[in-house]
Design a protein around this motif. Sequence first.
Motif, PDB file in Angstrom:
ATOM      1  N   SER A  71       0.826  -1.208   0.000  1.00 52.84           N
ATOM      2  CA  SER A  71       0.000   0.000   0.000  1.00 52.84           C
ATOM      3  C   SER A  71       0.863   1.262   0.000  1.00 52.84           C
ATOM      4  O   SER A  71       0.438   2.306  -0.488  1.00 52.84           O
ATOM      5  CB  SER A  71      -0.931  -0.004   1.216  1.00 52.84           C
ATOM      6  OG  SER A  71      -0.174  -0.042   2.419  1.00 52.84           O
ATOM      7  N   ARG A  72       2.116   1.128   0.515  1.00 56.65           N
ATOM      8  CA  ARG A  72       3.049   2.257   0.522  1.00 56.65           C
ATOM      9  C   ARG A  72       4.479   1.737   0.392  1.00 56.65           C
ATOM     10  O   ARG A  72       4.795   0.635   0.844  1.00 56.65           O
ATOM     11  CB  ARG A  72       2.920   3.070   1.820  1.00 56.65           C
ATOM     12  CG  ARG A  72       1.587   3.776   1.995  1.00 56.65           C
ATOM     13  CD  ARG A  72       1.571   4.623   3.246  1.00 56.65           C
ATOM     14  NE  ARG A  72       2.518   5.725   3.161  1.00 56.65           N
ATOM     15  CZ  ARG A  72       2.681   6.639   4.130  1.00 56.65           C
ATOM     16  NH1 ARG A  72       1.959   6.561   5.238  1.00 56.65           N
ATOM     17  NH2 ARG A  72       3.544   7.605   3.985  1.00 56.65           N
ATOM     18  N   MET A  73       5.327   2.546  -0.223  1.00 55.05           N
ATOM     19  CA  MET A  73       6.755   2.268  -0.281  1.00 55.05           C
ATOM     20  C   MET A  73       7.508   3.572  -0.060  1.00 55.05           C
ATOM     21  O   MET A  73       7.078   4.630  -0.529  1.00 55.05           O
ATOM     22  CB  MET A  73       7.170   1.689  -1.644  1.00 55.05           C
ATOM     23  CG  MET A  73       6.772   0.275  -1.906  1.00 55.05           C
ATOM     24  SD  MET A  73       7.487  -0.303  -3.476  1.00 55.05           S
ATOM     25  CE  MET A  73       6.495  -1.768  -3.759  1.00 55.05           C
ATOM     26  N   THR A  74       8.624   3.477   0.650  1.00 57.11           N
ATOM     27  CA  THR A  74       9.467   4.658   0.796  1.00 57.11           C
ATOM     28  C   THR A  74      10.143   4.952  -0.535  1.00 57.11           C
ATOM     29  O   THR A  74      10.285   4.079  -1.401  1.00 57.11           O
ATOM     30  CB  THR A  74      10.548   4.446   1.865  1.00 57.11           C
ATOM     31  OG1 THR A  74      11.370   3.331   1.491  1.00 57.11           O
ATOM     32  CG2 THR A  74       9.931   4.179   3.220  1.00 57.11           C
ATOM     33  N   ARG A  75      10.540   6.199  -0.716  1.00 55.78           N
ATOM     34  CA  ARG A  75      11.252   6.570  -1.941  1.00 55.78           C
ATOM     35  C   ARG A  75      12.477   5.679  -2.090  1.00 55.78           C
ATOM     36  O   ARG A  75      13.216   5.477  -1.121  1.00 55.78           O
ATOM     37  CB  ARG A  75      11.661   8.048  -1.879  1.00 55.78           C
ATOM     38  CG  ARG A  75      12.302   8.540  -3.170  1.00 55.78           C
ATOM     39  CD  ARG A  75      12.378  10.057  -3.200  1.00 55.78           C
ATOM     40  NE  ARG A  75      13.433  10.601  -2.367  1.00 55.78           N
ATOM     41  CZ  ARG A  75      14.706  10.694  -2.751  1.00 55.78           C
ATOM     42  NH1 ARG A  75      15.081  10.248  -3.941  1.00 55.78           N
ATOM     43  NH2 ARG A  75      15.601  11.229  -1.936  1.00 55.78           N
ATOM     44  N   PRO A  76      12.709   5.107  -3.293  1.00 55.32           N
ATOM     45  CA  PRO A  76      13.849   4.195  -3.458  1.00 55.32           C
ATOM     46  C   PRO A  76      15.183   4.883  -3.185  1.00 55.32           C
ATOM     47  O   PRO A  76      15.302   6.115  -3.241  1.00 55.32           O
ATOM     48  CB  PRO A  76      13.747   3.768  -4.931  1.00 55.32           C
ATOM     49  CG  PRO A  76      12.348   4.108  -5.352  1.00 55.32           C
ATOM     50  CD  PRO A  76      11.941   5.284  -4.526  1.00 55.32           C
ATOM     51  N   THR A  77      16.189   4.069  -2.914  1.00 56.10           N
ATOM     52  CA  THR A  77      17.535   4.593  -2.678  1.00 56.10           C
ATOM     53  C   THR A  77      18.529   3.598  -3.263  1.00 56.10           C
ATOM     54  O   THR A  77      18.373   2.383  -3.113  1.00 56.10           O
ATOM     55  CB  THR A  77      17.780   4.836  -1.174  1.00 56.10           C
ATOM     56  OG1 THR A  77      19.106   5.336  -0.985  1.00 56.10           O
ATOM     57  CG2 THR A  77      17.577   3.598  -0.346  1.00 56.10           C
ATOM     58  N   TRP A  78      19.554   4.098  -3.943  1.00 54.71           N
ATOM     59  CA  TRP A  78      20.491   3.254  -4.688  1.00 54.71           C
ATOM     60  C   TRP A  78      21.762   2.978  -3.905  1.00 54.71           C
ATOM     61  O   TRP A  78      22.333   3.872  -3.285  1.00 54.71           O
ATOM     62  CB  TRP A  78      20.902   3.940  -5.988  1.00 54.71           C
ATOM     63  CG  TRP A  78      19.838   4.011  -7.043  1.00 54.71           C
ATOM     64  CD1 TRP A  78      18.902   4.999  -7.193  1.00 54.71           C
ATOM     65  CD2 TRP A  78      19.606   3.082  -8.095  1.00 54.71           C
ATOM     66  NE1 TRP A  78      18.102   4.738  -8.274  1.00 54.71           N
ATOM     67  CE2 TRP A  78      18.510   3.561  -8.854  1.00 54.71           C
ATOM     68  CE3 TRP A  78      20.213   1.876  -8.466  1.00 54.71           C
ATOM     69  CZ2 TRP A  78      18.008   2.885  -9.962  1.00 54.71           C
ATOM     70  CZ3 TRP A  78      19.723   1.203  -9.578  1.00 54.71           C
ATOM     71  CH2 TRP A  78      18.635   1.704 -10.310  1.00 54.71           C
ATOM     72  N   LYS A  79      22.231   1.732  -3.980  1.00 54.29           N
ATOM     73  CA  LYS A  79      23.585   1.410  -3.554  1.00 54.29           C
ATOM     74  C   LYS A  79      24.530   1.887  -4.658  1.00 54.29           C
ATOM     75  O   LYS A  79      24.234   1.729  -5.840  1.00 54.29           O
ATOM     76  CB  LYS A  79      23.734  -0.095  -3.350  1.00 54.29           C
ATOM     77  CG  LYS A  79      25.147  -0.560  -3.008  1.00 54.29           C
ATOM     78  CD  LYS A  79      25.194  -2.078  -2.882  1.00 54.29           C
ATOM     79  CE  LYS A  79      26.612  -2.565  -2.609  1.00 54.29           C
ATOM     80  NZ  LYS A  79      27.483  -2.421  -3.798  1.00 54.29           N
ATOM     81  N   PRO A  80      25.667   2.490  -4.297  1.00 55.24           N
ATOM     82  CA  PRO A  80      26.574   2.988  -5.335  1.00 55.24           C
ATOM     83  C   PRO A  80      27.177   1.836  -6.141  1.00 55.24           C
ATOM     84  O   PRO A  80      27.315   0.715  -5.640  1.00 55.24           O
ATOM     85  CB  PRO A  80      27.651   3.734  -4.547  1.00 55.24           C
ATOM     86  CG  PRO A  80      27.610   3.129  -3.194  1.00 55.24           C
ATOM     87  CD  PRO A  80      26.176   2.761  -2.950  1.00 55.24           C
ATOM     88  N   PRO A  81      27.561   2.088  -7.388  1.00 60.17           N
ATOM     89  CA  PRO A  81      28.204   1.040  -8.186  1.00 60.17           C
ATOM     90  C   PRO A  81      29.620   0.767  -7.705  1.00 60.17           C
ATOM     91  O   PRO A  81      30.193   1.550  -6.938  1.00 60.17           O
ATOM     92  CB  PRO A  81      28.199   1.635  -9.601  1.00 60.17           C
ATOM     93  CG  PRO A  81      28.219   3.119  -9.380  1.00 60.17           C
ATOM     94  CD  PRO A  81      27.414   3.350  -8.130  1.00 60.17           C
ATOM     95  N   VAL A  82      30.193  -0.335  -8.177  1.00 58.15           N
ATOM     96  CA  VAL A  82      31.538  -0.713  -7.768  1.00 58.15           C
ATOM     97  C   VAL A  82      32.572   0.240  -8.334  1.00 58.15           C
ATOM     98  O   VAL A  82      33.569   0.568  -7.682  1.00 58.15           O
ATOM     99  CB  VAL A  82      31.835  -2.162  -8.202  1.00 58.15           C
ATOM    100  CG1 VAL A  82      33.295  -2.527  -7.923  1.00 58.15           C
ATOM    101  CG2 VAL A  82      30.905  -3.126  -7.484  1.00 58.15           C
ATOM    102  N   SER A  83      32.360   0.736  -9.550  1.00 60.87           N
ATOM    103  CA  SER A  83      33.272   1.703 -10.153  1.00 60.87           C
ATOM    104  C   SER A  83      32.463   2.778 -10.852  1.00 60.87           C
ATOM    105  O   SER A  83      31.248   2.637 -11.071  1.00 60.87           O
ATOM    106  CB  SER A  83      34.230   1.025 -11.137  1.00 60.87           C
ATOM    107  OG  SER A  83      33.516   0.541 -12.262  1.00 60.87           O
ATOM    108  N   LYS A  84      33.131   3.851 -11.247  1.00 55.64           N
ATOM    109  CA  LYS A  84      32.458   5.024 -11.792  1.00 55.64           C
ATOM    110  C   LYS A  84      31.660   4.718 -13.051  1.00 55.64           C
ATOM    111  O   LYS A  84      30.596   5.273 -13.277  1.00 55.64           O
ATOM    112  CB  LYS A  84      33.494   6.117 -12.071  1.00 55.64           C
ATOM    113  CG  LYS A  84      32.921   7.422 -12.564  1.00 55.64           C
ATOM    114  CD  LYS A  84      34.011   8.451 -12.775  1.00 55.64           C
ATOM    115  CE  LYS A  84      33.434   9.769 -13.276  1.00 55.64           C
ATOM    116  NZ  LYS A  84      34.508  10.770 -13.517  1.00 55.64           N
ATOM    117  N   ASP A  85      32.171   3.816 -13.877  1.00 54.27           N
ATOM    118  CA  ASP A  85      31.532   3.538 -15.167  1.00 54.27           C
ATOM    119  C   ASP A  85      30.521   2.396 -15.099  1.00 54.27           C
ATOM    120  O   ASP A  85      29.846   2.112 -16.090  1.00 54.27           O
ATOM    121  CB  ASP A  85      32.605   3.211 -16.211  1.00 54.27           C
ATOM    122  CG  ASP A  85      33.546   4.387 -16.453  1.00 54.27           C
ATOM    123  OD1 ASP A  85      33.069   5.532 -16.396  1.00 54.27           O
ATOM    124  OD2 ASP A  85      34.743   4.149 -16.675  1.00 54.27           O
TER     125      ASP A  85
END
Length: 583
Positions: free
Chosen positions: A390-404
């Motif tokens: 019925s509800r979800m918090t705004r998503p949040t990303w884990k950072p990638p392993v490298s910049k690209d």
Amino acid sequence: MRRQRRMPAVVLSLFLCVLTVAGCASIPMESQPKAIPQRNAGQPTQEIPEPELGLDPLTVVRNFVRNSAQPANDHAASRAYLSGRMRESWKPDPSLRVVKEEFSTVYAPESEQPDDPNERVVALRAVEVGRLAPDRSFIAGLEEYRKPVRVRRQPDGEWRIVDPPDSIVITESDFNDAYFQVPVYFFAPDSTALVSDLRYVVARPQSGLPSRVVDLLLSGPSDGLAGAVRNPLGDSAALDSNVTTGNDGALVVPLTGLGDEAVQERELMAAQVVRSLQHVTTSRVKLLSDGTPLVPGQAEWRPSDLPAYDTLSSPNAELPGLMTVNGRVRSLGSGSPIDGPAGSGALDVVSAAQAINGHQLAVVESIGDEVRLRIGDYGAPGQLVDLSGSRMTRPTWKPPVSKDDKSTEVWTVVDGEQVTRVQQDADGQWVTVPVNASELTDAGWISALRLSRDGSRAALVAGGKLVVASVVRTASGATLRAPRVLQEDRLSSVVDVDWIDHDTLVATTSSERVPVARVSVDGFQFDQYNTSNLTPPMRAVTAAPGRPIVVADSSGLWTAAEVGAVWVPHSHTSADAEPFYPG
């Protein structure tokens, strides 16, 4: 006000620095993970004056607490208020209780007073805001502190304490003066993103700060971050001799016990030491391992010599941020809808999150009576994940392993209880994996969750309170560990939170008294933003390193670059907008 990290004004000569570092070793409040030969050689003796004559029992106990701000010589200034025998035998525990400025010393009720007229019991009462743990990290925690302190008239007629508290008790302002906040650095478990670990060292003498910081770094991460970070220096690293200043003005850090590590790993070690020292010295840092340069070919370092490790945890300046407005995702920079279904209106967007490098978008969309999570490349339809509520918090990303690289993990909380991470499997499909959040069982309804941009911590709004926990990853899954409520008395109606940088949060509340506040990740530092032009209750906030804070109130979007700045309308404000920077 937030305390600025102070920088030593001058560099002392080699001889004075050696004496100072040696003198600091006598302070048991310091972390001393490795024994250094001749550490106590030439230790100066500091004379502590006796208390003034004729003090009453209440004043004796009050002065005992006030003099805890002087940790030198095993808190000799406080010991002066103890009886002769107790001065030698008192062994306070290694933690330190930090209390609010206003504390009281009153006589205990007569029923608790001794029959001996030469003895009195004084009730020491205070509000504890947290404690300095043995690992020198501050652990926030609001509770009443009460301790009966027995005082006895000595043969010379002076009152002295014969039953002191088991812990050092110190007020917030005295702690702020006597101890120096410094971040020591480790790395995210699966990348070269730096992670700061806030710790506290004795502030004076300033010339000994570099040695004390290196000692803390070599002791490893604090208990709160244990398991959440990687420590290239390892458990066997030690100082081969004292940290000194060479004749050429360079700070010499002689390490040993590092083993036969690859050059890339030694470069990470160098980053740990140099970044940890940058707040306490402007000198070049000469890093040695068993007498030779830690990194072959480069003996001396400045922070500018290090690779840009922070790029992994800071959004690119070319990404202006986004906002959700009336079911669509728009650019914070231009106000225009973004390309793809999230901006065109094909999706009824409730909230969204852009990956830190801008390449991906996660969207919570409304479908009938429930919400669903959709993840994919920026501008593309994405995959509808097998997750609903019925509800979800705004998503949040884990950072990638490298910049690209692209990120392979998104977190959200379903229906206020189910902390969930969504991972991309080997076939490129997004699948749900529950997070072990058992330590948050009693925290209350979780209405917001933001992973730090280095991926090592999570900031949550739970039961209207601001909570920070470490993220511990193992082969069997992820766990939210050691949750701590920050500034519980000042922030009791939190609605949203975001990360300003490695170790600083910004929180918005529904309160008119404190609508927006900045809080250190350990909860000790607190600063309230200017309230001018804001119309509480607040609805949302976003922040990122080097970016202005953007908040949403009942009228629209407002921005401010500093705590004391007046809020100004965002150039693309809208009454229903909710802003978010990448991450």
